[in-house]
Each structure stands twice: as structure tokens, then as C-alpha cells.
Enzyme design. Structure first.
Site, PDB file in Angstrom:
ATOM      1  N   GLU A  66     -48.790-123.793  -2.432  1.00 34.22           N
ATOM      2  CA  GLU A  66     -48.572-122.412  -1.994  1.00 34.22           C
ATOM      3  C   GLU A  66     -49.601-121.931  -0.981  1.00 34.22           C
ATOM      4  O   GLU A  66     -49.287-121.184  -0.058  1.00 34.22           O
ATOM      5  CB  GLU A  66     -48.539-121.463  -3.202  1.00 34.22           C
ATOM      6  CG  GLU A  66     -47.279-121.593  -4.058  1.00 34.22           C
ATOM      7  CD  GLU A  66     -47.272-122.827  -4.952  1.00 34.22           C
ATOM      8  OE1 GLU A  66     -48.339-123.469  -5.111  1.00 34.22           O
ATOM      9  OE2 GLU A  66     -46.205-123.165  -5.495  1.00 34.22           O
ATOM     10  N   HIS A 135     -43.687-115.798 -15.846  1.00 31.68           N
ATOM     11  CA  HIS A 135     -42.545-115.734 -14.934  1.00 31.68           C
ATOM     12  C   HIS A 135     -41.862-114.368 -14.971  1.00 31.68           C
ATOM     13  O   HIS A 135     -40.718-114.246 -14.553  1.00 31.68           O
ATOM     14  CB  HIS A 135     -41.511-116.800 -15.291  1.00 31.68           C
ATOM     15  CG  HIS A 135     -41.766-118.126 -14.653  1.00 31.68           C
ATOM     16  ND1 HIS A 135     -42.803-118.933 -15.015  1.00 31.68           N
ATOM     17  CD2 HIS A 135     -41.108-118.773 -13.659  1.00 31.68           C
ATOM     18  CE1 HIS A 135     -42.770-120.048 -14.291  1.00 31.68           C
ATOM     19  NE2 HIS A 135     -41.757-119.966 -13.452  1.00 31.68           N
TER      20      HIS A 135
END
Ligand SMILES: Cc1ncc(C[n+]2csc(CCOP(=O)(O)OP(=O)(O)O)c2C)c(N)n1
Lengths: 340, 321
Positions: A66, A135
Site C-alpha cells: 500500500e 474491516h
């Protein structure tokens, strides 16, 4: 489109896809990059068929890295490209925060205006799918805190297309937050290209008695609550903030001048959340018009639990909004302060 | 091949970087420069040697010890000094300071205070070069400390995977702040860490500008032609502490003396003298010309205006919001 024609009804994720496709056709410098955006067609299928049309030069699959993904966007933007970076979810953007906060947001300023960063970082966020604490987060406040970034959210397919197109054309870095539960929402979206301005809120429903301010998925909770309130004779105005930074304060103030009451519905945590900023601005600019304190309906101030019942109880819902609106209107909003 | 004039110009440039840094240190003591100040003294051969073979349309990314790199990329010493003074005439308009020098016209793109932060950006620049089918390259400078950041590994992996035209230059000055390389790296052989990403790796004596230049010239052409990234470890030494505030007590006097005997400017000057490229009078003249140049840079910085109050809110965004 001529009058009377019905607009096509498409999914939110398709509206985003149209925006990407149109902007990539329009400008050779626009490219899409991220994990699983090309061959796999996007974890949420937002980038479906882009590889086929634009090839792997402009639709790039990356390793699970990322920080370098955000860095590639930043570096490429510095030298003239217009990257649209997909972070598979906002949770993984945390690994890229250095590039986003220390680099993308700052390079223009630190260089005395020599550099521009026309980059969009798209990321789904949100809870409600029993995915557990790592999440199920809304991190807009993290980004809104940072000068140099713009933060945009879209609550409908129509908004999603128009706002994403504007974000791609913007010369500053834009964090474009989507909601995983909205991807399968359907709505009318014109086929022709149109853009929506960054920095304008949208009145999603007119009303006279109370202003309900929301964004992203919470707009729909607010609209359902407004409908239920209407049955009890209360007329609620629902405002979709749409852009969180810059935030359109004047539309909020106009509404509060009329309704004299306001609540905010947000899926992020309460402490220093988006609603805190809204309250600050309203007390500053609309204090004299308010007949009651402003109240907020937020996510519970906890990491998200997995269990369905617990998760649902942590989230804002229609009942909580109705109850909160009721207590603001009855003037019973003042509860004892809680410290955590 | 270096012409006689090139050799002289390189000597001039290294001397200029040295004197600039000495003067910057002095200006710091006087309070004209504030904040962190990381001097490049001792490492001049690396910036000059690597930058000399570059084309004007190539890109350079530095870290936070980047004065020498900015000057090596031809940023004006006046504009760099003015930046250190926080003046509006500085390379970054007084908004960047020592660690954030940018000169976009010369394709010097920073200047980052985050260890390892420049590497992912270099990947973006390399990506953009390939996107347009260009044949420029990006030089990416960083210290030995950055090799232990995740960004190093993410970037080298993707640079190799995607054939990005980047020359990674690790200036191994043996310390990251006070921590010696062996205390920070499980594998202190830094080229080996890059080698596992399947790229050419080399080591060069970073105190010998001609050796650096020769390697740079060769590797820059290779990267340009093959579009494969490469990694160089330039072994060098910073004479001063990590920053102006650091007395550097973690190093012995003997160690510092030993490295000073290999001073890149003295060594190079001797060589030019021996081969007859410069006479000792000419060397003296370069020293005094450079001293004047740096005095003029200080004067320029002193005379320059501070940024206007409005500048505070300017350039946060590309358009007003
Ligand atoms: C991400 C990050 N961690 C820590 C620091 C603090 N810091 C600044 S410089 C430095 C040492 C870096 O050493 P090296 O990369 O070898 O560069 P050199 O000082 O030798 O030029 C540290 C730890 C920082 N600026 N950024």
C-alpha cells in the site's frame, strides 16, 4: 436526453465505473492503479472491463504494497499524470498514511506551490457486514483533519458518478470514500458526462422542523427516519454533506435558520468525528437561530464487534435517529455529560 | 569522458557544496537558520559524481540531508541559502526549509523529512516515465537507515517487477543518527538486501569523485537503456554529527581523523594538481571565488524579504477552496 426519457438505472459501482471510463477516455493521463484492479476487475468490481478497454499500461495491478501504491500515485502526479489509486479498503490505507499525509498532502505547500498532485485515492469503508473490527471502520475524520487533502463521499449512484469525475479533474489530492454497502445500490444515472461540484452539500429532502445532516450511507438512514417522522407530523430536512473537506457550511446554516433544530447522523466514531466539526460550525454561525442543542447519532465508541446483534447495536439506525430528533424537538436533549 | 573543463567544474561544485555547508553551519550558530540542519560535509563526491552524467530532463529525489544534492542539481546557492533563512526568495518560497528543498525546473523533486519516504515517490516518477515512453531516469538518494524501512522493500520489489528506470543510491555514511549500520541491520551488507529484488548492485568508494562519476555514467546509461533499476551503495562519511545539535559522541576521534585523511575534495584536488589539470594558484582561486559566491548567497538571503502573511494560506490546494 430529452424530457420524459427515463434515465438508466444502474448500480453505484457501475456509476463509479462510468466515471472512470469517461475520464480515462477524455484524458490520456488518467490511469487506475491498485491491488486487483485489472485482471480481477476490482475487489468490488468498480474497475470492471477497464483493462479490456485501456490495456495494462493504464490499468495497473500492483503487489500488496500500500505504501508504494500511494507513492506511485503521488510521484506520478508530481510529474503530470492523473492517478486514480484504489485502496482495496480504507483499512489498508493506514499502511499508506505516510505517503498520503506526509507527502501527497504537503508537497504543494512545502514546495512553495511548485508541485501539484492531481491524484484521487478511492477507498471503500463502512460496517454492517460482520467483518470484525479491522474491516469495519469509517476513517473520514483522519483525512478531513489534514489540510492539503480534499475528502469526498457519495451517497447515491448519481452523486458517485458526478463527484468522482470532479475529483479526477481536481488538481489537489482527493480522498474519495465509498461505502461497501452502497456498491449494490441502484439509482438513476444519466449516460452523458456530468460533474458535481466539490464543496457543495445537497438537500436530499426538504423540510421545516428539523435539519438532519448526514453523508455516505447514513443519508439513507436519515431519509428513512425523515419519512417515519413525517407520519408523526414532523417535517425533517435531510442534507447530504457530500464533501467533508471543504465543507459547505452555508447550506447547513440556511437550513438551520429555517428549522431551528439540527441533528447529525454519522457512521464514524464520536470523538473528534465529522459531527464535531459540524457542531462547531453551526454554533458559531447559527447560534442565534437554534432552539435546542445539536445532537449526534454516531457509531458506538468501540472497535466494531463481530456478532450481528452487537454490530447492529453499535451502528446508527432509523430508530436512533427518530429518537434523537424527538428529544431535540422536545428540548430534552441535554443529557449528563459522559467522559470516556 | 570528462573534459578538462568538466573536471574543473566538478572541483568547483564540490568546493561550493563544502563552503555552502560550512557557511550554513555558521549561519545556524548565529541564529539566521533555525530548525533541523543536516550538513552534507564529507559526502560531496557522491552528489557531484552521480549528478554530473545526468541529463537536464532526468529527475532527482533526495532525502533530508539534501543540500548537496540540490546544489549538485544546479539549484542556485542563493535560492537554497534563502530557503534556509526562510525567505520568500528561497527555492521553496520559505515554506520548505532545510529538509524540503524543491526545484521543479531543474527536476529536483525533494526534499522529504521522512526516512525512506522518497523511494515510493521515485517509483511513481519511474512509472510516469514509462507511461509516456520516455527515456529519462530517476536518481533516488537515501541513507543507510532507509534500507530498514518497509518503503525500501516495497519500492525495490515493484521497481524490479515493472522495469522502472530508477538508480537507487544508498549513501552509506555508516550511521543513521547515532546507530551504526551493524547495530541496525541484520544483514549489514546493504547491496545484498537490494540484490534479492533481482537488480544489479554495486558498491563505490564515495570519497573518490572520479570513481563515483565513472560508475554513475555507466549505470545511468544502463538504466536508461535496459529500463532496469539498479542499486549503488556509495560508502562515505559525514564529518559532522547527524544534525547541528548532535556532537556525534558515538564516534571516536580516530575514526573521524581516518576518514578526514581521505577527504574527497583534498584528494581530488591533489589528483588534478598531479595530472596538471589545475595549478595550485588555480585551486586557490577556485577556493576564493567560491567563498565570494557563498558570501553573495548569504547577502542575498539576508536582503531577501520574509514571506508575506498571506502566504500562510497559499498553496494548500491547487485552487482556492
Ligand atoms: C520515518 C522516520 N523515522 C525516524 C526519523 C528520525 N530520523 C531522522 S534522520 C534519521 C537517521 C537516518 O539515517 P540515514 O537514513 O542513514 O541517513 P543519514 O542521516 O545517514 O544521511 C532518523 C532516525 C525520521 N525522520 N523518519
Amino acid at each position: 436526453m430529452s424530457k420524459g426519457d427515463k434515465m438508466p438505472v444502474i448500480y453505484y459501482r457501475q456509476a463509479l465505473n462510468q466515471a472512470l471510463r469517461e475520464e480515462m477516455r477524455r484524458d490520456e493521463n488518467v490511469f487506475v492503479i491498485g491491488e486487483e484492479v485489472a485482471q480481477y476487475q476490482g475487489a468490488y468490481r468498480v474497475t470492471e472491463d477497464l483493462l479490456e478497454e485501456f490495456g495494462d499500461r493504464r490499468v495497473k495491478d500492483t503487489p500488496i504494497s500500500e505504501e508504494v501504491i500511494a507513492g506511485i500515485g503521488t510521484g506520478a502526479a508530481m510529474v503530470g499524470l492523473r492517478p486514480v489509486v484504489e485502496m482495496m479498503t480504507v483499512n489498508f490505507a493506514l499502511l499508506a498514511m505516510d505517503q498520503i499525509v506526509n507527502h501527497a498532502a504537503k508537497l504543494r505547500y512545502m514546495s512553495g506551490g511548485q508541485i501539484k498532485i492531481p491524484m484521487v485515492i478511492r477507498a471503500p469503508e463502512g460496517a454492517g457486514m460482520q467483518l470484525g473490527a479491522q474491516h469495519s471502520q469509517n476513517l473520514e475524520a483522519w483525512f478531513v483533519h489534514v489540510p492539503g487533502l480534499k475528502v469526498v463521499t457519495a451517497s447515491t449512484p448519481y452523486d458517485a458518478k458526478g463527484l468522482l469525475k470532479s475529483a479526477i479533474r481536481d488538481d489537489s489530492p482527493v480522498i474519495f470514500l465509498e461505502h461497501a454497502l452502497l456498491y449494490s445500490m441502484r439509482g438513476e444515472v444519466p449516460e452523458e458526462g456530468y460533474t458535481l461540484p466539490i464543496g457543495r452539500a445537497d438537500v436530499k429532502r426538504k423540510g421545516d422542523d428539523i435539519t438532519i445532516i448526514a453523508y455516505l450511507r447514513m443519508v439513507h438512514i436519515a431519509l428513512s427516519a425523515a419519512e417515519a417522522l413525517a407520519k408523526t407530523g414532523i417535517s425533517a430536512e435531510v442534507i447530504d454533506l457530500r464533501t467533508l473537506r471543504p465543507m459547505d457550511i452555508s447550506t447547513l446554516v440556511e437550513s438551520v435558520k429555517k428549522t431551528k433544530h439540527a441533528i447529525i447522523v454519522e457512521e464514524d466514531w464520536p470523538q473528534c468525528g465529522i459531527g464535531a466539526q459540524v457542531v462547531d460550525q453551526l454554533q458559531l454561525h447559527a447560534f442565534d437561530y437554534l432552539d435546542a442543542p445539536i445532537m449526534r447519532v454516531t457509531l458506538a465508541d468501540t472497535p466494531m464487534p463481530y456478532s450481528r446483534e452487537l454490530e447492529q447495536s453499535a451502528l446508527p439506525n432509523v430508530e436512533k435517529v427518530i429518537a434523537t430528533a424527538g428529544s431535540v424537538l422536545k428540548g430534552t436533549a441535554r443529557e449528563p455529560a459522559v467522559s470516556i | 569522458m570528462l573534459t578538462k573543463q568538466d573536471k574543473i567544474d566538478i572541483f568547483h561544485e564540490m568546493t561550493m557544496i563544502r563552503k555552502f555547508e560550512e557557511k550554513a553551519g555558521e549561519m545556524y550558530e548565529r541564529g539566521n537558520i533555525r530548525g533541523f540542519l543536516h550538513l552534507y560535509i564529507g559526502q560531496e563526491a557522491v552528489a557531484s559524481g552521480f549528478m554530473w552524467p545526468l541529463r537536464a530532463d532526468d529527475y532527482v529525489i533526495g532525502a533530508y540531508r539534501e543540500h548537496g544534492q540540490a546544489l549538485g542539481r544546479c539549484a542556485s546557492p542563493r535560492a537554497v541559502m534563502a530557503e534556509l533563512f526562510g525567505k520568500s526568495t528561497g527555492v521553496s518560497g520559505g515554506k520548505g526549509g532545510s529538509m524540503h528543498l524543491f526545484d521543479v525546473n531543474r527536476r529536483f523533486l525533494g526534499g522529504t523529512a521522512i526516512v525512506g519516504g522518497g523511494l515510493p515517490i521515485a517509483a511513481g516518477i519511474g512509472f510516469a516515465i514509462n507511461y509516456h515512453g520516455g527515456d529519462q531516469i530517476c536518481l533516488c538518494f537515501f541513507g543507510d537507515g532507509a534500507v530498514n524501512e518497509g518503503s525500501f522493500h516495497e519500492t525495490l520489489n515493484i521497481a524490479s517487477l515493472w522495469n522502472l528506470p530508477i538508480l537507487f543510491i544508498c549513501e552509506n555514511n555508516l550511521y543513521g543518527m547515532g546507530t551504526a549500520v551493524e547495530r541496525a541491520s541484520a544483514v549489514p551488507n546493504l547491496p545484498r538486501r537490494a540484490q534479492c529484488y533481482s537488480m544489479a548492485v554495486e558498491t563505490v568508494d564515495g570519497m573518490d569523485v572520479l570513481a563515483v562519476y565513472e560508475m554513475a555514467d555507466r549505470l545511468i546509461s544502463e538504466v536508461r537503456e535496459t529500463k532496469r533499476p539498479a542499486f549503488v551503495e556509495a560508502v562515505t562519511y559525514r564529518y559532522r554529527g547527524h544534525s547541528i545539535a548532535d556532537p556525534g559522541t558515538y564516534r571516536t576521534k580516530e575514526e573521524i581523523e581516518e576518514w578526514r585523511r581521505r577527504d574527497p575534495i583534498v584528494q581530488y584536488g591533489k589528483k588534478l594538481l598531479d595530472e596538471g589539470t589545475l595549478s595550485s594558484e588555480e585551486i586557490e582561486k577556485i577556493h576564493s571565488d567560491v567563498a565570494k559566491e557563498i558570501e553573495a548567497a548569504v547577502q542575498f538571503a539576508e536582503d531577501s524579504p520574509i514571506p508575506k502573511p498571506e502566504a500562510l494560506y497559499q498553496d494548500v490546494y491547487a485552487n482556492r477552496i
